[in-house]
Scaffold this motif. Structure first.
Motif, PDB file in Angstrom:
ATOM      1  N   ILE A 144      -2.916   6.055   4.044  1.00  0.00           N
ATOM      2  CA  ILE A 144      -2.698   6.412   2.633  1.00  0.00           C
ATOM      3  C   ILE A 144      -3.350   7.758   2.295  1.00  0.00           C
ATOM      4  CG2 ILE A 144      -3.118   5.657   0.233  1.00  0.00           C
ATOM      5  CD1 ILE A 144      -0.970   4.070   1.912  1.00  0.00           C
ATOM      6  N   ASP A 145      -4.561   7.997   2.844  1.00  0.00           N
ATOM      7  CA  ASP A 145      -5.234   9.278   2.570  1.00  0.00           C
ATOM      8  C   ASP A 145      -4.413  10.439   3.118  1.00  0.00           C
ATOM      9  OD1 ASP A 145      -7.288   8.185   1.238  1.00  0.00           O
ATOM     10  OD2 ASP A 145      -8.614   8.020   2.991  1.00  0.00           O
ATOM     11  N   GLU A 183       1.293   6.585  -7.136  1.00  0.00           N
ATOM     12  CA  GLU A 183       0.263   7.577  -7.463  1.00  0.00           C
ATOM     13  C   GLU A 183       0.846   9.006  -7.407  1.00  0.00           C
ATOM     14  OE1 GLU A 183      -3.130   6.782  -4.867  1.00  0.00           O
ATOM     15  OE2 GLU A 183      -3.592   8.925  -5.077  1.00  0.00           O
ATOM     16  N   LEU A 184       1.624   9.272  -6.360  1.00  0.00           N
ATOM     17  CA  LEU A 184       2.226  10.612  -6.217  1.00  0.00           C
ATOM     18  C   LEU A 184       3.188  10.922  -7.351  1.00  0.00           C
ATOM     19  CD1 LEU A 184       3.136  10.854  -2.432  1.00  0.00           C
ATOM     20  CD2 LEU A 184       1.489  12.260  -3.699  1.00  0.00           C
ATOM     21  N   ILE A 225      -1.200  10.534   3.684  1.00  0.00           N
ATOM     22  CA  ILE A 225       0.034  10.692   2.892  1.00  0.00           C
ATOM     23  C   ILE A 225      -0.293  11.480   1.622  1.00  0.00           C
ATOM     24  CG2 ILE A 225       1.844   9.479   1.590  1.00  0.00           C
ATOM     25  CD1 ILE A 225       1.465   7.124   3.622  1.00  0.00           C
ATOM     26  N   ARG A 226      -1.347  11.057   0.958  1.00  0.00           N
ATOM     27  CA  ARG A 226      -1.736  11.706  -0.298  1.00  0.00           C
ATOM     28  C   ARG A 226      -2.068  13.180  -0.053  1.00  0.00           C
ATOM     29  NH1 ARG A 226      -6.222   8.766  -1.300  1.00  0.00           N
ATOM     30  NH2 ARG A 226      -5.193   7.102  -2.416  1.00  0.00           N
ATOM     31  N   THR A 229       0.925   5.287   8.265  1.00  0.00           N
ATOM     32  CA  THR A 229       0.764   4.532   7.018  1.00  0.00           C
ATOM     33  C   THR A 229      -0.641   4.757   6.466  1.00  0.00           C
ATOM     34  OG1 THR A 229       0.195   2.631   8.375  1.00  0.00           O
ATOM     35  CG2 THR A 229       2.445   2.727   7.556  1.00  0.00           C
ATOM     36  N   VAL A 245       0.829   4.205  -3.034  1.00  0.00           N
ATOM     37  CA  VAL A 245       0.601   5.650  -2.936  1.00  0.00           C
ATOM     38  C   VAL A 245       1.799   6.427  -3.507  1.00  0.00           C
ATOM     39  CG1 VAL A 245       1.403   6.055  -0.556  1.00  0.00           C
ATOM     40  CG2 VAL A 245      -0.401   7.484  -1.502  1.00  0.00           C
ATOM     41  N   SER A 303       0.837  -1.207   0.000  1.00  0.00           N
ATOM     42  CA  SER A 303       0.000   0.000   0.000  1.00  0.00           C
ATOM     43  C   SER A 303       0.874   1.260   0.000  1.00  0.00           C
ATOM     44  CB  SER A 303      -1.010  -0.018   1.145  1.00  0.00           C
ATOM     45  OG  SER A 303      -0.392   0.312   2.341  1.00  0.00           O
TER      46      SER A 303
END
Ligand code: UD1
Length: 387
Positions: free
Chosen positions: A339-340, A242-243, A342-343, A337, A239, A235
Motif C-alpha cells: 500500500i505504501d 485515498e488516492l 502504491i501511494r 500490493t 488505497v 486494502s
C-alpha cells in the motif's frame, strides 16, 4: 493471377476464448485475408467469456467476424473449463482437418485447444510465446509454459522471450520474434478511440469530474491474487479511495471483482463520487480512457503493454510481470500490493515524476503481417517436405 492457397493444405483454426484474446486475433485475421495467397482461417470461440460486456462489444469494436463455431463452454473451475473446451474442440479438429491451430496468449482456452491439437498430430502455433512471470501460482503461467513446450511454431513479442524458451529446452528454430499483435490493434484503432467524457456520461456519471486540472486515473483489477481474498481486496480498495482525494478514478470493473466486492461486503469503500465505477468497457472506450489518463493502476497483462505503447505511466499491482520490457523500456512500475508503494508511486506520478519510456522494438503495428508471411512459408515448407 491471384495466388491460390495450395490444395490439400487445410484452413488455420484460430482460437479465441476470453477478452484478452480478441485484440490479438483481430489483426491476425486481417493479415491472413490480406496475404497473397489469402490464408484460409476458421474462427473458433470457446465461449470462455460470454457476457455482452466481456465479449460482444469487443467483437464489434475490433471488427472481428462472428466466430464460425462457438463451443459455448462458459465459466467453471479450471478443470471443468479446460476439460469442457477439450471435449468440445476435438470433433471440430476431426471435421475441419486444419493445417494448424493458432492460439494466442495464456488463458485456459489457449492450453485446452493446444492439448487437443497436438495429440491429434495437428501443429500448433502460439502467438505471444515465451512470456514468463516465473510465478507458478498464476494459472496463466501454467498455461504459457505447457503451451510453449508442445507448440510447433512460437511467435514472440519481446526478445527476453527467446531466452526464457531456451531455458526450457525449446530449440531456437521454432521461435520467431515478430513484435506485438496487441499493439497492431492499438495503433489501428487509436484514431477511433471514444472520448472519455462520452464513456462516463453513458453511465450517468458526471464528465466534469474528468476535466478538472488534476485529470483522472484509470483502474482495472481482476487477478485472483488481488480480488479473491477479502483482506487483500479491502486494502487495495482502501488505497484507491485515498488516492481518489487527489485524483478522480475511473474503475472499469471485471465481473469477478464486482462479485467479490459484493460477497465480501466492501461496496462502501467505493462509495464516493470521485470513483466512477463502470462495467467492463469496450475496446474503444478503454483505449480512449487510457490514452488521456494521468496514470493507470492495473493488474492486467495487456494494459501494461498498452500504456507503454501510449506513453502513459502504469502502476502494476502485482509482484511480478511476464512482460519485463514494459518495465525496462516502457512506462510500467511494479508496485505489488504494498500500500505504501502504491501511494508513493501514484503521488510521485501526479507530481510529474511519472515514468517515461520508449516504444519497444517491433511494436510497430505490423506484427500480424510478419506472422502471416512466416506462417504461410512454414506451412508450405512442411507440406512440401511431407511429399
Ligand atoms: C480470464 C483469464 C485471465 C484473463 C482474464 C481477462 C484464465 C485462467 N484466466 O480470467 O488470464 O486476464 O480472463 O478477463 O483463463 N464471468 C462473467 N462473464 C463472462 C466471463 C466470466 O460473469 O463473460 C465471471 C464468472 O463469474 C467467472 C469469472 O468471471 O466464473 C471468471 O471468469 P474466467 O473465464 O474463469 O476467468 P477470468 O477471471 O475472466
Amino acid at each position: 493471377m491471384t495466388a491460390q492457397w495450395p490444395v490439400g493444405l487445410g484452413p488455420v483454426i484460430c482460437i479465441v476464448g476470453a477478452r484478452p484474446n480478441f485484440m490479438k486475433m483481430a489483426p491476425i485475421l486481417r493479415a491472413f485475408a490480406a496475404h497473397s495467397p489469402a490464408i484460409p482461417a476458421l474462427l473458433v470461440h470457446t465461449g470462455q467469456h460470454y457476457d455482452k460486456d466481456m465479449n460482444d462489444r469487443l467483437f464489434e469494436d475490433l471488427r472481428l467476424p462472428q466466430p464460425d463455431i462457438n463451443l459455448g463452454v462458459g465459466s467453471g473451475s479450471h478443470a471443468v473449463q479446460t476439460a469442457e473446451v477439450m471435449r468440445r474442440f476435438e470433433p471440430v479438429v476431426d471435421e475441419k482437418k486444419p493445417s494448424c491451430v493458432l492460439v494466442v496468449g495464456d488463458v485456459n482456452s489457449t492450453l485446452a485447444c493446444t492439448l487437443v491439437a497436438v495429440k491429434k498430430g495437428v501443429p500448433v502455433v502460439h502467438v505471444e510465446a515465451g512470456l514468463r512471470s516465473y510465478d507458478r501460482r498464476m494459472p496463466e503461467e501454467i498455461n504459457r509454459v505447457l503451451t510453449d513446450q508442445i507448440a510447433d511454431r512460437l511467435y514472440t513479442t519481446e526478445r527476453s522471450a527467446a531466452a526464457n524458451l531456451a531455458r526450457e529446452g525449446i530449440a531456437a528454430d521454432r521461435i520467431s520474434f515478430v513484435g506485438n499483435v496487441m499493439i497492431d490493434s492499438l495503433l489501428s484503432n487509436r484514431a477511433l478511440a471514444r472520448a472519455p467524457a462520452a464513456t462516463v456520461s453513458a453511465f450517468a456519471a458526471d464528465p466534469a469530474l474528468l476535466a478538472g486540472e488534476a485529470g483522472y486515473g484509470v483502474v482495472t483489477l481482476h487477478r485472483p491474487s488481488n480480488v479473491d481474498d477479502a483482506d487483500v481486496l479491502a486494502s487495495l480498495l482502501g488505497v484507491l479511495r485515498e488516492l481518489a482525494d487527489s485524483l478522480p478514478l475511473v474503475f472499469a470493473m471485471h465481473p469477478r471483482t464486482r462479485g467479490n466486492i459484493e460477497r465480501f461486503a466492501l461496496s462502501a469503500l467505493l462509495d464516493t463520487p470521485r470513483i466512477i465505477v463502470l462495467p467492463p468497457q469496450g475496446y474503444l472506450e478503454m483505449l480512449g480512457l487510457m490514452a488521456e489518463a494521468r496514470i493507470v493502476l492495473t493488474d492486467s497483462g495487456g494494459l501494461q503493454e498498452e500504456t507503454t505503447a501510449l506513453g502513459i505511466p502504469c502502476l502494476t499491482l502485482r509482484e511480478n510481470t511476464e512482460r519485463p520490457i514494459t518495465v525496462d523500456q516502457g512506462t510500467n512500475t511494479m508496485v505489488g500490493t504494498d500500500i505504501d508503494a502504491i501511494r508513493r508511486h501514484a503521488l510521485a506520478t501526479l507530481a510529474g515524476l511519472g515514468k517515461r519510456g520508449r516504444v519497444p522494438e517491433l511494436w510497430d503495428g505490423h506484427a500480424a503481417e510478419r506472422i502471416a508471411a512466416d506462417l504461410a512459408g512454414w506451412l508450405l515448407a512442411r507440406q512440401q517436405a511431407a511429399h
